[in-house]
Design an enzyme around this catalytic site. Structure first.
Site, mmCIF file in Angstrom:
data_model
loop_
_atom_site.group_PDB
_atom_site.id
_atom_site.type_symbol
_atom_site.label_atom_id
_atom_site.label_comp_id
_atom_site.label_asym_id
_atom_site.label_seq_id
_atom_site.Cartn_x
_atom_site.Cartn_y
_atom_site.Cartn_z
ATOM 1 N N GLU A 14 0.819 -1.216 0.000
ATOM 2 C CA GLU A 14 0.000 0.000 0.000
ATOM 3 C C GLU A 14 0.857 1.273 0.000
ATOM 4 O OE1 GLU A 14 -4.369 0.894 2.004
ATOM 5 O OE2 GLU A 14 -2.894 -0.223 3.135
ATOM 6 N N SER A 164 -3.706 -3.239 4.500
ATOM 7 C CA SER A 164 -4.318 -2.876 3.224
ATOM 8 C C SER A 164 -5.410 -3.870 2.837
ATOM 9 C CB SER A 164 -3.250 -2.870 2.138
ATOM 10 O OG SER A 164 -2.861 -4.183 1.841
ATOM 11 N N SER A 297 -10.279 9.995 0.888
ATOM 12 C CA SER A 297 -10.308 8.942 1.918
ATOM 13 C C SER A 297 -11.444 9.171 2.915
ATOM 14 C CB SER A 297 -8.975 8.884 2.659
ATOM 15 O OG SER A 297 -7.930 8.492 1.799
#
Length: 323
Positions: A14, A164, A297
Site C-alpha cells: 500500500e 491494506s 479517503s
C-alpha cells in the site's frame, strides 16, 4: 516554527497510497506554524525528499537530516505510513526510544490493532461482536472441511497482519479455499478466515479532537465489487455515503461501540473501524490506526461532514502529539 517530519511510503503493497496521503498532509499543513518535511521510509532507504525531489539520507541514530551542511531535527513526526513499519508499532517504538512525539497511537496499540486476531480477541470480552473466525499460520495443515464446518460458506480469507486490502478473497466453494489461502500468504504468514456477514458495511472514525474523544459521522460503503476490496477502496469502485443511511438509534449504537473500542485500547491519534450491521447489531471487522488521508479517503470525508477542515484535522493531530 516547528519542524514536522511527515513519514510516508513503508514496506507494504500500500506504499503508493501512503505517498499520496503524506503529500496531502504536506499540502494542508498550516504553513504559518509548521515546516513540513517529506520523509520517505523504504526498506532500501530512509530519505528526506525536498521540493525539487532531491533526496537527503536520514541519520537513523537520531532521526535527523543534514541539508547543505545544516543538521535538521524534528519536533514531531506525522505518521502517514499504511502497513508496516508505520502501522504495526515498529516506527512508534523507534520514536518512543528517541523521545520524538508522533501523531499515531503508541507501539503496543499499533501492534495489537494491526493483528486482526489479537484485536478481536482483546475486544470480545467488552461485548463487541465479531464474525466467526478460523486462523492459520504458514506451514499449518490446511483442512478445508474443518474450515468450512466452522465458518461456513461463503467466507473471507484475509492476511491477519496487513494494513491494506491486498490478499483478501471471498470464497464461495470449498475448492477455492487453497487458492485464496495462497493469495493471502503472499501478504502475510498468518491468515484469518471469517464467516460471511450479510449486512450493511459501515466505517467510523474516532479521534481525540481538542482533548475530547469524538465519533465522526459514519460512512456507509456500497461496493460495486463483491466486497470492499482494493479497487473499491482506492479506484472508485464503490459508493461512500456520509452520513450513513441508517437509523439514529443504530448510528448511536455503532458510535458507542467504536468509541468503547478506542477507549478500551487507550488509543491516541486516528482510528477508523469497519463494521458489518447484521440484525441491527454492529460486528467489528478491523480497526485501522493510520487510515488513508487522501482528499477522497474516509476520515477526511467524515471530518468534512463534521465541519473539520483538513488543516484543522492535521493541526489537531500535531498539537495533541506535542502536548
Amino acid at each position: 516554527m516547528k519542524n514536522i517530519a511527515i513519514i510516508m511510503g513503508g514496506y507494504s503493497s500500500e506504499y503508493k497510497i501512503s505517498l499520496i496521503s503524506g503529500n496531502v498532509v504536506k499540502q494542508y499543513l498550516d504553513k504559518k506554524k509548521y515546516n513540513g518535511f517529506r520523509i520517505h521510509i523504504f526498506k532500501e532507504k530512509w530519505v528526506y525528499v525536498d521540493e525539487k525531489d532531491a533526496e537527503f539520507p536520514i541519520d537513523r541514530n537520531d532521526f535527523s537530516v543534514t541539508v547543505n551542511g545544516e543538521k535538521i531535527k524534528f519536533d514531531c513526526v506525522f505518521n502517514a505510513i499504511h502497513g508496516s513499519p508505520g502501522e504495526d508499532g515498529l516506527m512508534q517504538a523507534y520514536f518512543e526510544l528517541l523521545g520524538i512525539p508522533q501523531t499515531s497511537c503508541d507501539y503496543y496499540q499499533a501492534a495489537v490493532t494491526f493483528n486482526k486476531r489479537d484485536l478481536l480477541s482483546v475486544l470480545k470480552p467488552y461485548g463487541i461482536k465479531t464474525a466467526i473466525s478460523y486462523y492459520l499460520n504458514k506451514g499449518d495443515v490446511i483442512n478445508t472441511a474443518e474450515i468450512v464446518k466452522k465458518v461456513g460458506l461463503p467466507c473471507f480469507v484475509k492476511p491477519n497482519k496487513a494494513g491494506s486490502s491486498f490478499g483478501i478473497s471471498k470464497v464461495k466453494t470449498e475448492a477455492e479455499l487453497p487458492i485464496a489461502i495462497e493469495v493471502a500468504y503472499k501478504e502475510d504468514n498468518e491468515i484469518i478466515i471469517e464467516s460471511f456477514l450479510d449486512g450493511t458495511e459501515v466505517s467510523v472514525g474516532v479521534i481525540n479532537y481538542k482533548g475530547e474523544i469524538i465519533v465522526l459521522p459514519i460512512t456507509e460503503i456500497v461496493s460495486d465489487n463483491d466486497f470492499f476490496d482494493y479497487e473499491a477502496k482506492y479506484e472508485g469502485k464503490s459508493q461512500e455515503i456520509t452520513p450513513a443511511r441508517i437509523s439514529d438509534e443504530l448510528t448511536q449504537k455503532i458510535g458507542e461501540t467504536a468509541k468503547r473500542a478506542y477507549e478500551v485500547l487507550k488509543m491516541k491519534g486516528f482510528s477508523r473501524s469497519e463494521f458489518i450491521i447484521v440484525n441491527n447489531e454492529p460486528h467489528m471487522l478491523e480497526m485501522n490506526t493510520i487510515p488513508g488521508l487522501t482528499t477522497e479517503s474516509l476520515i477526511p470525508q467524515q471530518a468534512k461532514a463534521a465541519g473539520i477542515s483538513l488543516e484543522d484535522l492535521f493541526t489537531n493531530a500535531i498539537e495533541l502529539a506535542l502536548a
